[in-house]
Design an enzyme around this catalytic site. Structure first.
Site, PDB file in Angstrom:
ATOM      1  N   THR A  16       0.707  -1.243  -0.036  1.00  0.00           N
ATOM      2  CA  THR A  16      -0.076   0.049  -0.175  1.00  0.00           C
ATOM      3  C   THR A  16       0.758   1.186  -0.015  1.00  0.00           C
ATOM      4  O   THR A  16       0.462   2.264  -0.633  1.00  0.00           O
ATOM      5  CB  THR A  16      -1.080  -0.038   1.331  1.00  0.00           C
ATOM      6  OG1 THR A  16      -1.772  -1.311   1.092  1.00  0.00           O
ATOM      7  CG2 THR A  16      -1.984   1.345   1.191  1.00  0.00           C
ATOM      8  N   SER A  61       2.278  -7.978  -0.785  1.00  0.00           N
ATOM      9  CA  SER A  61       2.739  -8.864   0.152  1.00  0.00           C
ATOM     10  C   SER A  61       2.248 -10.121   0.283  1.00  0.00           C
ATOM     11  O   SER A  61       3.062 -11.157   0.890  1.00  0.00           O
ATOM     12  CB  SER A  61       3.332  -8.031   1.493  1.00  0.00           C
ATOM     13  OG  SER A  61       2.087  -8.038   2.439  1.00  0.00           O
ATOM     14  N   SER A  62       1.008 -10.268   0.010  1.00  0.00           N
ATOM     15  CA  SER A  62       0.423 -11.635  -0.141  1.00  0.00           C
ATOM     16  C   SER A  62       1.049 -12.708  -1.373  1.00  0.00           C
ATOM     17  O   SER A  62       0.932 -13.653  -0.918  1.00  0.00           O
ATOM     18  CB  SER A  62      -0.940 -11.511  -0.474  1.00  0.00           C
ATOM     19  OG  SER A  62      -1.739 -10.597   0.590  1.00  0.00           O
ATOM     20  N   THR A 169       4.062  -9.030  15.207  1.00  0.00           N
ATOM     21  CA  THR A 169       2.691  -9.741  14.337  1.00  0.00           C
ATOM     22  C   THR A 169       1.875  -8.581  13.760  1.00  0.00           C
ATOM     23  O   THR A 169       1.886  -7.495  14.507  1.00  0.00           O
ATOM     24  CB  THR A 169       2.044 -10.592  15.346  1.00  0.00           C
ATOM     25  OG1 THR A 169       2.957 -11.500  15.901  1.00  0.00           O
ATOM     26  CG2 THR A 169       0.752 -10.837  14.912  1.00  0.00           C
ATOM     27  N   CYS A 282      -2.465 -18.221  22.293  1.00  0.00           N
ATOM     28  CA  CYS A 282      -2.587 -16.657  22.699  1.00  0.00           C
ATOM     29  C   CYS A 282      -1.320 -15.751  22.180  1.00  0.00           C
ATOM     30  O   CYS A 282      -0.374 -16.163  21.945  1.00  0.00           O
ATOM     31  CB  CYS A 282      -2.116 -16.896  24.175  1.00  0.00           C
ATOM     32  SG  CYS A 282      -2.898 -18.172  25.239  1.00  0.00           S
TER      33      CYS A 282
HETATM   34  N1  ASP Z   1      -2.275  -5.985   0.754  1.00  0.00           N
HETATM   35  C1  ASP Z   1      -1.278  -5.056   1.200  1.00  0.00           C
HETATM   36  C2  ASP Z   1       0.123  -5.917   1.290  1.00  0.00           C
HETATM   37  O1  ASP Z   1       0.365  -6.303   2.108  1.00  0.00           O
HETATM   38  C3  ASP Z   1      -1.591  -4.400   2.218  1.00  0.00           C
HETATM   39  C4  ASP Z   1      -0.596  -3.491   2.932  1.00  0.00           C
HETATM   40  O2  ASP Z   1       0.115  -3.079   2.240  1.00  0.00           O
HETATM   41  O3  ASP Z   1      -0.710  -2.793   3.970  1.00  0.00           O
HETATM   42  O4  ASP Z   1       0.974  -5.841   0.287  1.00  0.00           O
END
Ligand code: ASP
Length: 347
Positions: A16, A61-62, A169, A282
């Site tokens: 993003t 990044s996915s 995290t 947890c």
């Molecule tokens: N889907 C985006 C990514 O991880 C979300 C972000 O950049 O915050 O690339």
């Protein structure tokens, strides 16, 4: 890169932070990173040498894969002697995995590698990207009076907090405060000034050169236990061909249902050489398998403790150690050792 001005290499992977709203369609599109200075003219006010390197094409990044981590490590290795620090712009979704992986790959790191990103694109009025970027650059360039780096670690900087990367995290999909390190305090905080916490920051062995490790083995799985989990599910996971390691997300301080079939399947996998690491579901706290009978049975079946590791860290550490082709016993030993400050145990 030249003279005495601090030098920082900015590596843009995607996410993003590097997006801009198309004024006609409203859709988010990656901007040409060469135009960064136009979007963040504030960068000119730094008296720094800032160079940029961009993934082409940038990725969400996915879509991050271990070969992208290798690419990042290679860029850092090639440029290591030319810069005081590195800032990696990365999507937030898998940033904690990349930060963990890099912390293991970059042995003897003596310079800052700061990952950051944003929840709102840089081109938007209320973006958090500018502050995250500007402060990350300042952190990457920060030096002690003796010329050594203030933060010679792989970190995530986000919304005022500087966190150890392999302790972090993603905790929020919409708030600016998107990251947390539950089991290790922050290494620094930015307000009017950037305050560092030197006692919490790792000290590199300055006599050892940077050593970069590249290989990963992805024959691993994360398995979350839940009430009602079926034998057939666990059987198919533990008996998957080529499986080498399991991150087992257990209840509380490392407890699992007292079912004979579960313990038998774990024992059988362990005897086949599958490494099973116990971490808690947890968010905060550590596994202590000796505490309850429901944990002790796992220990006796050959499960090893992941202590207070994050899931992202346990998984990437296993992929990293398996990739180094070490004997199983050595991997088991290293999983119980802090190699980059990732678990709370004597180093
Ligand atoms: N889907 C985006 C990514 O991880 C979300 C972000 O950049 O915050 O690339």
């Amino acid at each position: 890169m030249t003279g005495t001005a601090p030098s920082v290499l900015l590596i843009y992977t995607g996410g993003t932070i590097g997006m801009i709203e198309n004024p006609e369609t409203g859709a988010l599109e990656s901007f040409n990173f060469d135009h960064l200075l136009k979007l963040v003219p504030e960068l000119k006010r730094f008296n720094y040498d800032i160079n940029t390197y961009s993934f082409d094409p940038p990725i969400d990044s996915s879509d991050m894969e271990p070969y992208h981590w290798e690419r990042l490590a290679r860029i850092i290795e090639r440029n290591y002697d030319h810069y005081d620090g590195f800032v990696v712009l990365h999507g937030t979704d898998t940033m904690a995995y990349t930060a963990s992986a890099l912390s293991f790959m970059l042995e003897n790191l003596a310079k800052p590698v700061i990952l950051t990103g944003s929840q709102l694109p840089m081109g938007m009025l209320r973006t958090d990207g500018k502050e995250n970027l500007i402060t990350s650059i300042e952190i990457a360039a920060a030096k002690n009076p003796d010329g050594t780096a203030v933060v010679p670690e792989v970190c995530i900087y986000f919304e005022s907090d500087l966190l150890r990367g392999n302790r972090t995290t993603k905790i929020n999909a919409e708030k600016f405060n998107a990251f947390k390190s539950y089991n290790y305090p922050c290494l620094g905080h930015s307000g009017i000034d950037i305050k560092f916490m030197p006692r919490r920051i790792r000290k590199p062995n300055v006599n050892q050169p940077l050593k970069v490790h590249y290989l990963f083995d992805t024959n691993v799985v994360v398995l979350t236990l839940f009430p009602g989990i079926q034998e057939s599910i666990i059987t198919s996971v533990f008996r998957m061909p080529h499986l080498k390691a399991v991150v087992l997300k257990t209840f509380g301080s490392g407890n699992a249902p007292q079912k004979t079939w579960l313990i038998d399947l774990i024992k059988e996998a362990n005897e086949r050489g599958v490494i099973i690491v116990n971490i808690t579901q947890c968010q905060s706290g550590s596994v202590e398998m000796e505490r309850y009978e429901t944990g002790r049975q796992l220990l006796e079946a050959g499960v090893i403790s992941g202590y207070d590791s994050t899931p992202e860290c346990a998984l990437t550490k296993l992929m990293f150690l398996l990739g180094q082709n070490l004997p199983t016993e050595e991997i088991r030993r290293l999983m119980k050792t802090s190699i980059a400050g990732e678990i709370s145990i004597e180093e």
